[in-house]
Structures are given as C-alpha cells and as structure tokens.
Design a protein around this motif. Structure first.
Motif, short mmCIF file in Angstrom:
data_model
loop_
_atom_site.label_atom_id
_atom_site.label_comp_id
_atom_site.label_asym_id
_atom_site.label_seq_id
_atom_site.Cartn_x
_atom_site.Cartn_y
_atom_site.Cartn_z
N SER A 174 0.79 -1.42 0.11
CA SER A 174 0.03 -0.11 -0.13
C SER A 174 0.92 1.23 -0.22
O SER A 174 2.26 1.29 0.54
CB SER A 174 -0.85 -0.01 1.37
OG SER A 174 -1.61 1.26 1.39
N PRO A 175 0.46 2.44 -0.63
CA PRO A 175 1.21 3.67 -0.65
C PRO A 175 1.53 4.12 0.80
O PRO A 175 2.47 5.05 0.96
CB PRO A 175 0.46 4.43 -1.41
CG PRO A 175 -0.26 3.83 -2.46
CD PRO A 175 -0.69 2.34 -1.43
N LEU A 176 0.51 3.82 1.64
CA LEU A 176 0.70 4.42 2.85
C LEU A 176 1.04 3.21 3.95
O LEU A 176 0.83 3.27 5.18
CB LEU A 176 -0.76 4.72 3.55
CG LEU A 176 -1.16 6.14 2.62
CD1 LEU A 176 -2.53 6.42 3.03
CD2 LEU A 176 -0.27 7.37 2.55
N ALA A 177 1.74 1.99 3.40
CA ALA A 177 1.99 0.99 4.34
C ALA A 177 3.15 1.62 5.18
O ALA A 177 3.97 2.31 5.17
CB ALA A 177 2.66 -0.22 3.41
N SER A 178 2.97 1.06 6.43
CA SER A 178 3.89 1.34 7.61
C SER A 178 5.08 0.35 7.59
O SER A 178 5.33 -0.40 6.97
CB SER A 178 3.18 1.16 8.90
OG SER A 178 2.91 -0.03 9.07
N SER A 184 4.28 -3.04 8.52
CA SER A 184 3.71 -4.07 7.35
C SER A 184 4.64 -4.29 6.47
O SER A 184 4.52 -5.26 5.91
CB SER A 184 2.50 -3.29 6.84
OG SER A 184 3.03 -1.90 6.41
N LEU A 185 5.66 -3.29 6.21
CA LEU A 185 6.70 -3.72 5.01
C LEU A 185 7.60 -4.95 5.90
O LEU A 185 7.88 -5.82 4.85
CB LEU A 185 7.42 -2.77 4.84
CG LEU A 185 6.92 -1.37 4.20
CD1 LEU A 185 7.87 -0.23 3.80
CD2 LEU A 185 6.31 -1.88 2.49
N THR A 186 7.84 -4.83 6.96
CA THR A 186 8.82 -5.90 7.61
C THR A 186 8.19 -7.09 7.67
O THR A 186 8.67 -8.13 7.14
CB THR A 186 9.02 -5.32 9.04
OG1 THR A 186 9.83 -4.21 9.09
CG2 THR A 186 9.92 -6.54 9.65
N LYS A 187 6.62 -7.19 8.04
CA LYS A 187 6.01 -8.40 7.90
C LYS A 187 6.01 -9.01 6.47
O LYS A 187 6.09 -10.20 6.13
CB LYS A 187 4.61 -8.10 8.27
CG LYS A 187 3.59 -9.38 8.54
CD LYS A 187 2.32 -8.99 9.07
CE LYS A 187 1.53 -10.31 8.90
NZ LYS A 187 0.13 -9.86 9.60
N GLU A 188 5.75 -8.27 5.41
CA GLU A 188 5.81 -8.78 4.05
C GLU A 188 7.12 -9.41 3.91
O GLU A 188 7.31 -10.42 3.00
CB GLU A 188 5.38 -7.62 3.17
CG GLU A 188 4.10 -7.19 3.11
CD GLU A 188 2.97 -8.50 2.65
OE1 GLU A 188 3.32 -9.51 2.13
OE2 GLU A 188 1.89 -8.26 3.18
N ASN A 216 14.00 -1.23 5.35
CA ASN A 216 13.69 -2.28 6.01
C ASN A 216 14.10 -3.53 5.53
O ASN A 216 14.80 -4.46 6.30
CB ASN A 216 11.97 -2.59 5.73
CG ASN A 216 11.19 -1.69 6.58
OD1 ASN A 216 11.06 -1.81 7.77
ND2 ASN A 216 10.93 -0.43 6.02
N ALA A 217 14.55 -3.78 4.28
CA ALA A 217 15.49 -4.89 3.94
C ALA A 217 16.59 -5.04 4.30
O ALA A 217 17.22 -5.83 4.68
CB ALA A 217 15.17 -5.27 2.41
N LYS A 218 17.28 -3.74 4.47
CA LYS A 218 18.79 -3.88 4.91
C LYS A 218 18.70 -4.25 6.30
O LYS A 218 19.58 -4.75 6.84
CB LYS A 218 19.23 -2.56 4.52
CG LYS A 218 20.92 -2.34 4.75
CD LYS A 218 21.30 -1.16 4.32
CE LYS A 218 22.83 -0.96 4.40
NZ LYS A 218 23.66 -2.11 3.63
#
Length: 849
Positions: A213-217, A220-224, A251-253
């Motif tokens: 989502s454009p407003l993803a927290s 939520s990014l970490t969860k994905e 978040n990936a880093k």
C-alpha cells in the motif's frame, strides 16, 4: 482511519462536482462553440497543463514544458502560451483546475495527467469540449482511449521492460522470482498483465506476488519481507514509487536482506528517479540492478535541451540537489511539441483535428515521435544500471530483438546475456553471481512427502513404531533418494512426512507448498506437471497389461528333438543296416526268405525292430554280429539323446497370454485391476475407455494374483517396475500381453525449482557410477526370476553335427561287412563254378560203359 475519512470526503466532493458539471454540460457545450470561434480568429493558442508540482516528475515536466514552448515559438514564429496549474495531487483539484483553464484562459489542449484517475476525469472533460488531451501517463488503457476520442497517450509505454527483466533472469539462469508492487492505481493491473504475458512465453516463473500500500507502515513492510524471506526464492522484482521503494530497501537492509545471496531488480518507477536521491539512499540500495527508460543523451538536440534545463531548473527549484533532466522532463518536452504542432493548425476542429494529431510525426529528444492508435510508439530499448557505493553506473542497454550491449549503435556488440557487459555488483558484493535461491538448512529442512499406500513395499514402505510413536521409511526409492542427495553440489537437510492419500493428491501437496518434494513410486504423468516438476525417471517406463497364461503342447512335439536332416539320415542308416543284415543272414534264417513282397516287409521291419530283438546267439555270421554291435552302440546313444531332448521339451511349457489385447477385455466388459491410489484408474477410463464399474483396485501383489486366478478380473495393469516384480514372483502363472506409454518413476519437486536440474545430474551420477545397479540388486534382487525360455527353436534341436562320428562308425562298419560279404560270396561262387566245371570235365572224360 484518517486516511479513510479523507478518501470519503474527497469522493463526496467529486460526486458533487460531477453532478454540477452534468447540469451545466448543455450550457458549456454552447459556450464551447462560441469559444472555438473566438480561438480560430485569435493569433494566439493556449495550452493548459495540470500536474502535482510537489513531485520530482511535476517539477521536471514544468521546466521542460516552458523550454519547449520557448523553442517552438522561436523556431515556428508561433505564439503559444502555456498555463500551468498545480493539482497538489488531488483528483478534485485537477478537475477544478481543468475547468478553470477552460473558462478563464480558453485553453485548446491539456498536458500532464500522471495518474489513471486524472486521465479518466480530465480526458472526459477534454472530449466534451473537443480539446485534445495529451497524457504523460505511460499506461493509458485502450478502453479509455476508445471512450474519449480526444484523449492521447503522449508518453511511450514502458511495458517492454518486462521483456528486459526476463532477459536478465535468463542471463543468469534464474527460474523463479517474487514480484513486489505498489498498488498505486488501477494501472497496477496493467503491469501485472504484461508481466504474466511475458513470463508465460519463457521458462521464468513467479513464486509470489506481494502488494504494497502507498501508506504502508514500516511494520507492515517488515511483515511482508519476513514472509517472502522464509521462501527459497531470492530474486525480487520491485515495481513501486521511489518513496515506497526507498522505505522497502531500508527495511530489507535492517533485516539482512541486502546481503550476499539476494537479488533486487527495480523497474523504471524507481530507476528513472535514482538521480534525485542522496548518497545514504544509494548505500541502502547497494547491489540493486535497475531497468530504466532510455533516451539518447549524446545528440546535439538533447545536449542543448540539457544545458537550458539545468540552468532553468537550478533557478526555479533551488531545493533540488540534482539539476540533470530525467525521463519525465524529456517526455514532457516532446509532448509539448506535439500539442503545439496540433494547435498550429488553427482551422482544424472535430475529426479533422483528431486526424491531424494522429498523423503528427517529428524527431524529438526521445527519437522519432509518432502515434499508433492514439499512443506513442512503445519503448523497445531500456538502460540497465547498477547501484554501487554512493551512486550508480550505467551497465549498458537492452534492445528488443537484439539483446544487451554497451553501445546502442553497435549492432555487432549485442549479446543475449547481461554477463557479456561485465561484472555486476550484487548486494553484499559476492565474488560469484547469486544462485537466486536458498538451499534449505537444518533449521528449515526439506519437507519430503512419502506415500503410505504403496502396493509394492520393496519400492517404498512406511513402518510405524506405535510404542515409540515414530516411523521409518524404507525401500528402493528411499535408498536411491538418500544416495542422490549425497551427490548434490550442496548440503541438503530433509525429513520424511507420510501421506495417506492418492498419488495425485500427494503431488498436489507440492503445489500447495505443504511438501517441498515427494519421494516414492510416483509416476511421471503429464497432467501432474500443473502442480510440480519431475526429475529424470530412475526406472524403466511403460504400463503393462498382465494376464493369466495358457499352456499348450504341440501335436508334433515328438519330432522336435531332431532336425529334418537328422531324421532323414537316421532313417536311411536304419534301412541300410537292416538291408545288410537281411542280405547276410537270409541264407541262414528261413524267416528271412519268401516272396519279393514278403522280403520287402521283412526288410523294413528288420530295419527298426530286428536290431533290438535279435540276440547274439541268433546271428549265424560274424559279419552281421559286427554290424549289429556297431549299430546297437550308435542306436543306444542316439536314442538316449532323443529321450533327453523330448523330456526337456515336455517339461518346459509353452506360455501364451490368455487375452491378447485390451480391446477384447473392453468389448467383453471384463473386469480389470490396478493399484489403489495410482493414476492408472484415470488412464483406464479416459484413455483406454474402460467403464468405471469394471475397474477394481487392490493393495498387494497377492491380491492381484488371487483375483486373476479366481477369474475375478481378467487382467491387471501395472507400471513397468511393478510388473517386473510381479512376474518375477509369479513367473509361471502370468504374462505381459500388452504395453502402453508411461513415464516411469521420478522424484517430485516444485514447479521451476532450481533443484530439478541438480537432482537430475545427481541421479545420472548415481547411475553412471554403478551405484544404482547395486541398490537395485540389493533392494529388488530377491524378487528376480530366471526366464524359462522355450527350446523349440533350431538352436535347441539335435542335428547331424552332433552325430557325424557315430553315423560314420555304423555306416562304415555296415559297408565293410557288406563288402566282405560280397567278396566272400563272389569267391564262394567262383570256387563253386570251378568245382562244377571240373566235375563236368571229369564226367566228359570218364570211360563210357
């Protein structure tokens, strides 16, 4: 919640605006006619542009459009005026600004529209007023262009980058990837459609699809990211805005997903704006490979534009650190020229205006500009970049139909592989190219499904220990799998999981990701490829129809022990010996005398019976005794050999199938059998045409045999490996009557798994090293049976070559006796004739009385 409330309010405002707009449509239509007349008589033309001036794309486009208007007016002596309005990223704001431009500035064309929502809304307004609307959104759907006749896509489609992505995947032999995309608008469906269409024509497969989502927290990014990091795939394609993409990589880093083994590839949404980010962002994205829009930056036209742009952009946008023009500036410049050229024809309106716009063609900064079906020609060339350190380098280019190259104009330098352009720095800067997947570790071992309902336990068997509540998997397939894993080029941890269900369901578990592999007597069947892939078969292929045998003996089997020549010579020798015996003994035996017909019968009888009925004391001549001894010696040997050969033939049965083909079974509605849970059932019904009610399933070889012997079924259909074991156990009762195509047994792995190739290579290594034969002998050897072949062929029959010496012995002895007898007889007759002559002489010379 605030976001939802804002969306609702915006929707209500939009609805009210559209309602008012519809009420005024009639009035505005008349006003548009009046305005058109005023414009035609005027010396100036007005172009209105609506953009979000806060975005980098909006800032670049504004400066580029202003430069384009100045250049056009200077080169054509026209008087084009550009009116720029800021939508502030709001759809309602964009619609209000469009109305304002029409009413206040009498604009004759619209420019801008970077979102799908703006394209649909402003495109409808422009079509009502017969105002050409040029969208810089590169994914305008065909349905919108068909619905709004004055709407044009003035930015080339970038969907071709999906082909460039597949070319990169194939360059490094990666088969799987995860697609991460931002759900910005309905345009996301378009990019997914083109991506799926592209990979369908290749060997590349999508493992996962992650929607952001454009407003993803951040959470939520970490969860994905955690979810996709649990999978084996390590190649990620990111199609998101720059803002969302940067947060994703941060978040990936943090999670260690920008290290060795990972592959990140971005589309033009991120790549085209990388020149605007700071050095810290580059450090976060180090190792990323980007696919970006292409523009020729070496032409004099671009160099002139670039110089003007940098000077003007630095003055108007002092907050921006990078003043280089991006792809948005280039496309906006060419689009402004398109609109200006269209409006330069002051006497055009309606359909003629549309035809004029559609026929526009000129050489712009991006190359040859031309419309095809109201869209600019799609892009077929893209640049490839690689983020290194605090910036990025341009690796080269990809052109559709040509491949990769460092120089665009050198066609001889193109190659199908990206590796030809030099070393790529991947995340973590590994020395070698990442494999694109991760091998299961001891923490997350390979989950291997094993069938529990196998009919032939020598292939696979699950033994349960109810006391200790565990199980053990044994069998030929299990041992072969363990040996294959040892020969993989990496360590692979695995654990077996019993599965109680059909084999089709077992294979489907791999597709459902409940198992990572399947090991057992699983056949390679075409329909199962929709769920999984198979290694090279490790058994022989084929489906066999096994039926009972019928045993029969030939009526003339008694003549089979000897060949025809052997029989002929034996008969001749017997008659010859009998003749010699008769000839020598006939003077001494009254029973050997009589009429010619009687003598012929006695001769034939003597040839076959007298030899065994005459004793030595019944013979009156030493010559006949000599013949008899030799003849008897040969006859005993030949007779014993004949008896032994005939006995062997009578012992060995001639086997033949009771039913010759499956058509006979089908036509007679005979019942047939198969192994429970196997794919054979559907093959019998769908391919061979048997009725469901005539099919029986069994769970053991003994059940097969019992049903066949008791005529419960007429045949059983078994895979080739099973039929081999079954016939080895029941080699004297059943036989293969017919054979059908079938794929053999193989290991099952997920679709497109990198391990398919590795397992196949390891299997070949097991076979070529002789280990496969050793495992087969050890696990299946106890069921082997020596085939009992018939001796009814010429090789098993007795011929002259085995008895030449004996026939020469008896024939020579008989001939010698005959010769001696003839000599003695002739001598005796000679002496007798001499005596008779002497006697006659004496009679003639005696004194007469």
């Amino acid at each position: 919640m605030a976001y939802k409330r804002s969306s609702i309010n915006e929707f209500l405002v939009t609805f009210v605006f559209l309602f008012l707009l519809s009420l005024l449509s009639a009035k505005l239509t008349m006003a548009s006619v009046t305005r058109r007349v005023q414009i035609i008589t005027s010396n100036t033309s007005a172009i209105g542009t609506i953009m979000d001036m806060k975005s980098r794309a909006g800032k670049e486009a504004r400066v580029a459009m202003e430069i384009a208007i100045d250049d056009f007016n200077a080169r054509t002596s026209q008087n084009m005026t550009l009116y720029i309005r800021n939508s502030k990223g709001s759809l309602v704001g964009a619609m209000l600004e469009a109305t304002y431009l029409i009413d206040t500035h009498k604009v004759e064309a619209f420019l801008g529209l970077y979102t799908m929502e703006q394209v649909l809304s402003i495109g409808e307004i422009g079509s009502k007023y017969q105002i050409p609307t040029f969208s810089l959104f590169d994914s305008v759907p065909k349905r919108a262009l068909d619905r709004f006749p004055f709407l044009f896509q003035a930015s080339p489609s970038q969907f071709g980058q999906m082909k460039a992505f597949v070319a990169i995947m194939e360059s490094f032999r990666w088969n799987h990837f995860t697609f991460i995309y931002e759900d910005i608008s309905s345009a996301s469906a378009e990019i997914i459609h083109h991506l799926m269409k592209t990979i369908k024509q290749s060997g590349v497969q999508m493992d996962n699809m992650v929607k952001l989502s454009p407003l993803a927290s951040s959470s939520s990014l970490t969860k994905e990211l955690e979810r996709i990091n649990m999978e084996q795939c390590r190649v990620f394609l990111v199609h998101a805005s720059l803002e969302t993409g940067v947060r994703l990589f941060q978040n990936a880093k943090t999670m260690g997903m920008m290290e060795k083994g990972y592959v990140w590839i971005t589309t033009n949404l991120i790549t085209d704006l990388l020149h605007t980010v700071n050095s810290s962002t580059f450090l976060t994205m180090e190792g990323v490979v980007g696919i970006g829009s292409f523009v020729t930056d070496t032409s004099s036209q671009f160099q002139d534009f670039s110089t003007k742009f940098q000077t003007k952009f630095k003055i108007e946008q002092p907050e921006e650190t990078d003043n280089m023009p991006g792809i948005f500036a280039v496309h906006a410049y060419d689009a402004t020229w398109i609109a200006s050229l269209a409006l330069s024809k002051k006497n055009m309106s309606g359909k003629r205006l549309l035809d004029t716009v559609s026929s526009i063609s000129f050489s712009g900064i991006t190359g040859e500009v031309q419309f095809v079906n109201k869209k600019l020609t799609a892009a077929h060339r893209f640049r490839i970049i690689n983020v290194i350190g605090k910036y990025y380098r341009e690796v080269g280019f990809w052109s559709e139909g040509l491949g990769f190259s460092e120089a665009v104009n050198d066609k001889a330098a193109y190659d199908t592989s990206l590796q030809s352009l030099g070393h790529i720095f991947w995340p973590g800067r590994p020395l070698h190219t990442p494999q694109g997947r991760v091998v299961p570790t001891s923490i997350n071992p390979l989950r291997v499904g094993v069938p529990t309902m196998a009919v032939f336990k020598k292939f696979v068997e699950v033994k349960y220990d109810h006391m200790h509540h565990n199980f053990t998997c044994i069998g030929y397939s299990i041992e072969l799998f363990k040996e294959t894993v040892k020969r993989l080029p990496y360590y692979l941890s695995y654990e077996f999981h019993p599965f109680n269900g059909s084999y089709d369901s077992l294979v489907e578990q791999v597709y459902l990701k409940k198992f990572d592999a399947v090991v057992g007597d699983v056949s390679v069947v075409s329909r199962r490829y929709q769920y999984a892939e198979f290694t090279h078969p490790y058994t022989e292929t084929g489906l066999m129809m096994v039926v009972p045998v019928i045993s029969h003996h030939e009526q003339w089997l008694f003549v089979k022990p000897f060949t025809l020549s052997m029989w002929a010579l034996t008969i001749v020798i017997y008659i010859y010996n009998g003749f010699v015996l008769w000839l020598i003994e006939r003077k001494h035996s009254p029973e050997l005398q009589g009429s010619a017909l009687n003598q012929a019968g006695i001769l034939l009888c003597l040839s076959f019976t007298r030899l065994f009925s005459l004793n030595g004391d019944q013979l009156n001549n030493n010559l006949t005794r000599m013949v008899t001894v030799a003849w008897l010696f040969v006859a005993i040997i030949v007779g014993q050999c004949y008896t032994a050969s005939l006995t062997s033939m009578l012992t060995v049965r001639s086997l033949a199938p009771k039913v010759a083909d499956y058509e006979t079974l089908k036509n007679t509605n005979a019942a047939v059998g198969y192994g429970r849970g196997a794919h054979v059932a559907s093959y019998l019904v769908d391919v061979l045409g048997f009725k469901n009610e005539n099919i029986r399933d069994f769970t053991s070889p003994d059940e097969y045999a019992h049903a066949l012997q008791n005529k419960e079924i007429a045949a059983v259909f078994l895979e080739a490996p099973f039929s081999k074991l079954f016939l080895a156990r029941y080699c004297k009762s059943f036989i293969v009557a017919d054979t059908f195509g079938e794929g053999g047994f193989a290991f099952v792995l997920p679709k497109g798994s990198f391990m398919v190739t590795d397992f196949t290579k390891a299997l070949l290594n097991v076979s070529e090293s002789g280990t496969l034969q050793n495992i087969e002998k050890r696990m299946l050897g106890s069921e082997q049976c020596v085939d009992m072949e018939s001796v009814h062929d010429e090789y098993g029959r007795l011929g002259l070559s085995s008895f030449w010496t004996l026939f020469i012995l008896t024939g020579g002895t008989t001939t010698l006796a005959l010769a001696i007898h003839v000599i003695i007889t002739l001598r005796h007759r000679s002496f007798q004739m001499l005596d008779n002559c002497i006697l006659c002489i004496k009679r003639d010379n005696s004194p007469r009385t």
